[in-house]
Design a protein around this motif. Structure first.
Motif, PDB file in Angstrom:
ATOM      1  N   PRO A 144       0.814  -1.219   0.000  1.00  0.00           N
ATOM      2  CA  PRO A 144       0.000   0.000   0.000  1.00  0.00           C
ATOM      3  C   PRO A 144       0.848   1.269   0.000  1.00  0.00           C
ATOM      4  N   ALA A 145       0.340   2.289  -0.673  1.00  0.00           N
ATOM      5  CA  ALA A 145       0.905   3.630  -0.570  1.00  0.00           C
ATOM      6  C   ALA A 145       0.282   4.308   0.651  1.00  0.00           C
ATOM      7  N   GLY A 146       0.527   5.594   0.786  1.00  0.00           N
ATOM      8  CA  GLY A 146      -0.116   6.355   1.849  1.00  0.00           C
ATOM      9  C   GLY A 146       0.737   6.640   3.060  1.00  0.00           C
ATOM     10  N   ALA A 147       1.920   6.027   3.167  1.00  0.00           N
ATOM     11  CA  ALA A 147       2.776   6.266   4.330  1.00  0.00           C
ATOM     12  C   ALA A 147       3.339   7.681   4.298  1.00  0.00           C
ATOM     13  N   GLN A 148       3.620   8.208   5.473  1.00  0.00           N
ATOM     14  CA  GLN A 148       4.275   9.514   5.567  1.00  0.00           C
ATOM     15  C   GLN A 148       5.767   9.314   5.298  1.00  0.00           C
ATOM     16  N   LEU A 149       6.245   9.894   4.192  1.00  0.00           N
ATOM     17  CA  LEU A 149       7.619   9.688   3.742  1.00  0.00           C
ATOM     18  C   LEU A 149       8.408  10.991   3.816  1.00  0.00           C
ATOM     19  N   PRO A 150       9.733  10.901   3.951  1.00  0.00           N
ATOM     20  CA  PRO A 150      10.564  12.102   3.818  1.00  0.00           C
ATOM     21  C   PRO A 150      10.307  12.766   2.460  1.00  0.00           C
ATOM     22  N   GLU A 151      10.446  14.067   2.398  1.00  0.00           N
ATOM     23  CA  GLU A 151      10.098  14.801   1.180  1.00  0.00           C
ATOM     24  C   GLU A 151      10.864  14.291  -0.033  1.00  0.00           C
ATOM     25  N   ALA A 152      12.133  14.013   0.124  1.00  0.00           N
ATOM     26  CA  ALA A 152      12.933  13.559  -1.017  1.00  0.00           C
ATOM     27  C   ALA A 152      12.441  12.222  -1.543  1.00  0.00           C
ATOM     28  N   THR A 204      -0.807  12.906  -9.349  1.00  0.00           N
ATOM     29  CA  THR A 204       0.588  13.029  -8.928  1.00  0.00           C
ATOM     30  C   THR A 204       0.924  14.487  -8.623  1.00  0.00           C
ATOM     31  N   ALA A 205       0.381  15.421  -9.399  1.00  0.00           N
ATOM     32  CA  ALA A 205       0.621  16.831  -9.126  1.00  0.00           C
ATOM     33  C   ALA A 205       0.055  17.224  -7.767  1.00  0.00           C
ATOM     34  N   GLU A 206      -1.128  16.707  -7.460  1.00  0.00           N
ATOM     35  CA  GLU A 206      -1.719  16.995  -6.145  1.00  0.00           C
ATOM     36  C   GLU A 206      -0.854  16.430  -5.025  1.00  0.00           C
ATOM     37  N   ALA A 207      -0.407  15.193  -5.210  1.00  0.00           N
ATOM     38  CA  ALA A 207       0.406  14.560  -4.170  1.00  0.00           C
ATOM     39  C   ALA A 207       1.729  15.295  -3.969  1.00  0.00           C
ATOM     40  N   LEU A 208       2.312  15.799  -5.054  1.00  0.00           N
ATOM     41  CA  LEU A 208       3.551  16.570  -4.929  1.00  0.00           C
ATOM     42  C   LEU A 208       3.311  17.894  -4.212  1.00  0.00           C
ATOM     43  N   ALA A 209       2.169  18.514  -4.497  1.00  0.00           N
ATOM     44  CA  ALA A 209       1.891  19.831  -3.924  1.00  0.00           C
ATOM     45  C   ALA A 209       1.475  19.770  -2.463  1.00  0.00           C
ATOM     46  N   THR A 210       0.738  18.717  -2.104  1.00  0.00           N
ATOM     47  CA  THR A 210       0.152  18.666  -0.755  1.00  0.00           C
ATOM     48  C   THR A 210       0.796  17.634   0.151  1.00  0.00           C
ATOM     49  N   ARG A 211       1.589  16.698  -0.466  1.00  0.00           N
ATOM     50  CA  ARG A 211       2.168  15.591   0.296  1.00  0.00           C
ATOM     51  C   ARG A 211       1.080  14.857   1.077  1.00  0.00           C
ATOM     52  N   ALA A 212      -0.062  14.631   0.397  1.00  0.00           N
ATOM     53  CA  ALA A 212      -1.190  13.937   1.019  1.00  0.00           C
ATOM     54  C   ALA A 212      -0.763  12.535   1.446  1.00  0.00           C
ATOM     55  N   CYS A 213      -1.098  12.156   2.652  1.00  0.00           N
ATOM     56  CA  CYS A 213      -0.747  10.841   3.172  1.00  0.00           C
ATOM     57  C   CYS A 213      -1.708  10.489   4.302  1.00  0.00           C
ATOM     58  N   LEU A 214      -1.617   9.276   4.760  1.00  0.00           N
ATOM     59  CA  LEU A 214      -2.451   8.818   5.860  1.00  0.00           C
ATOM     60  C   LEU A 214      -1.932   9.364   7.182  1.00  0.00           C
ATOM     61  N   GLU A 215      -2.830   9.479   8.132  1.00  0.00           N
ATOM     62  CA  GLU A 215      -2.439   9.820   9.491  1.00  0.00           C
ATOM     63  C   GLU A 215      -2.236   8.524  10.283  1.00  0.00           C
ATOM     64  N   PRO A 216      -1.272   8.493  11.196  1.00  0.00           N
ATOM     65  CA  PRO A 216      -1.014   7.256  11.952  1.00  0.00           C
ATOM     66  C   PRO A 216      -2.251   6.671  12.627  1.00  0.00           C
ATOM     67  N   GLU A 217      -3.110   7.533  13.181  1.00  0.00           N
ATOM     68  CA  GLU A 217      -4.278   7.007  13.895  1.00  0.00           C
ATOM     69  C   GLU A 217      -5.267   6.330  12.960  1.00  0.00           C
ATOM     70  N   GLN A 218      -5.273   6.710  11.688  1.00  0.00           N
ATOM     71  CA  GLN A 218      -6.152   6.033  10.743  1.00  0.00           C
ATOM     72  C   GLN A 218      -5.787   4.559  10.631  1.00  0.00           C
ATOM     73  N   VAL A 219      -4.513   4.275  10.666  1.00  0.00           N
ATOM     74  CA  VAL A 219      -4.037   2.891  10.581  1.00  0.00           C
ATOM     75  C   VAL A 219      -4.130   2.214  11.942  1.00  0.00           C
ATOM     76  N   ARG A 220      -3.696   2.923  12.969  1.00  0.00           N
ATOM     77  CA  ARG A 220      -3.620   2.343  14.316  1.00  0.00           C
ATOM     78  C   ARG A 220      -4.973   1.913  14.845  1.00  0.00           C
ATOM     79  N   ASN A 221      -6.042   2.612  14.459  1.00  0.00           N
ATOM     80  CA  ASN A 221      -7.365   2.357  15.024  1.00  0.00           C
ATOM     81  C   ASN A 221      -8.201   1.371  14.218  1.00  0.00           C
ATOM     82  N   LEU A 222      -7.640   0.771  13.191  1.00  0.00           N
ATOM     83  CA  LEU A 222      -8.394  -0.202  12.409  1.00  0.00           C
ATOM     84  C   LEU A 222      -8.692  -1.424  13.260  1.00  0.00           C
TER      85      LEU A 222
END
Length: 286
Positions: A144-152, A204-222
């Protein structure tokens, strides 16, 4: 007709000849193509969600194996992917893609489902399970994608979808597989048509501009049964993705790193992927 478009239509004809329904449905104001197959099993319905630039055809070789265990199998083409038209409800963005997926589950599947998401489809499946858990009986995340990654790392990942030469196309194709099949390498430059679309460019342009990703609690609370599959030969998503998910998945999640899996095992190892999904379903008593 372009070569890839012809091959995709040929695959659809083959699936239909074997009994798979290939139809378009209205999900709100959006026209969505999907595959549906009635199964012989008693398990809940299954929804297979593809990733960025992918399509329902990518799950074509898993439909019949899943149908042996589950009551019905669905594979939608998200807007602007596969045989679905471009998103027609306004700005093309990840949230609008997700809203179509949510409406599809509510209006077409109409029952709590075993949701299987690959790549961006995995991130969207997490969103669905976190925001609308009543529609997700169980969840399987396949690379899955969606992880919070370093900008680079995030920028490098998204830029990899921009393919401008045959050499870049072959390099990108190699990142998708454990062992890329020869036809995929020979026609790699044609495969760019899946990624060089208005929808993929907008997302992809949106993802580059906003760095949209999941929040940890979204995963943790499943709270539902959860399977996380990662390929031992994953080359598209950075290793930080696996580390992030390991850090935030709930304790009951089953995490498997599978030798021989790349980013898209539904294309390369469909029978093995089905085996993992069925084994998980058995353990979760679905």
């Amino acid at each position: 007709m372009d070569l890839m478009g012809g091959m995709q239509k040929a695959l659809r004809h083959m699936l239909v000849a074997r009994g798979v329904e290939s139809t378009t449905v209205q999900v709100g104001a959006q026209t969505v193509h999907h595959y549906a197959l009635t199964g012989q099993g008693k398990g809940p319905p299954v929804v297979l969600v593809h990733g960025l630039g992918g399509s329902a055809n990518g799950f074509g070789r898993t439909l019949f194996g899943m149908a042996k265990r589950f009551s019905r199998v669905y594979a939608p083409d998200l807007p602007g992917h596969g045989f679905s038209v471009e998103y027609c409800g306004g700005e093309v963005c990840v949230r609008n893609q997700f809203d179509v997926l949510r409406a599809y589950v509510e209006e077409v599947v109409k029952a709590p489902a075993f949701v299987v998401g690959n790549s961006l489809g995995g991130a969207m499946a997490v969103n669905l399970a976190a925001e609308y858990p009543e529609w997700v009986r169980a969840l399987a995340l396949v690379a899955p994608a969606g992880a919070q990654l370093p900008e680079a790392e995030n920028t490098a990942l998204l830029n990899s979808f921009v393919v401008k030469s045959p050499a870049e196309a072959r390099a990108f194709t190699r990142r998708l597989f454990h062992r890329p099949p020869l036809p995929a390498l020979l026609f790699a430059y044609e495969l760019r048509h899946f990624y060089d679309t208005p929808t993929v460019r907008a997302l992809t342009a949106e993802a580059l501009a906003t760095r949209a990703c999941l929040e940890p609690e979204q995963v943790r609370n499943l709270a539902m049964p959860l399977l996380f599959l990662w390929g031992g030969s994953e080359r598209l998503l950075p290793s930080e993705t696996l580390k992030w998910y390991r850090a935030h998945l709930p304790a009951h999640a089953q995490v498997r790193v599978v030798d021989g899996f790349g980013h898209v095992p539904q294309l390369e190892r469909p029978d093995e992927l089905v085996s993992h999904l069925v084994r998980f379903a058995d353990s979760a008593e679905l």
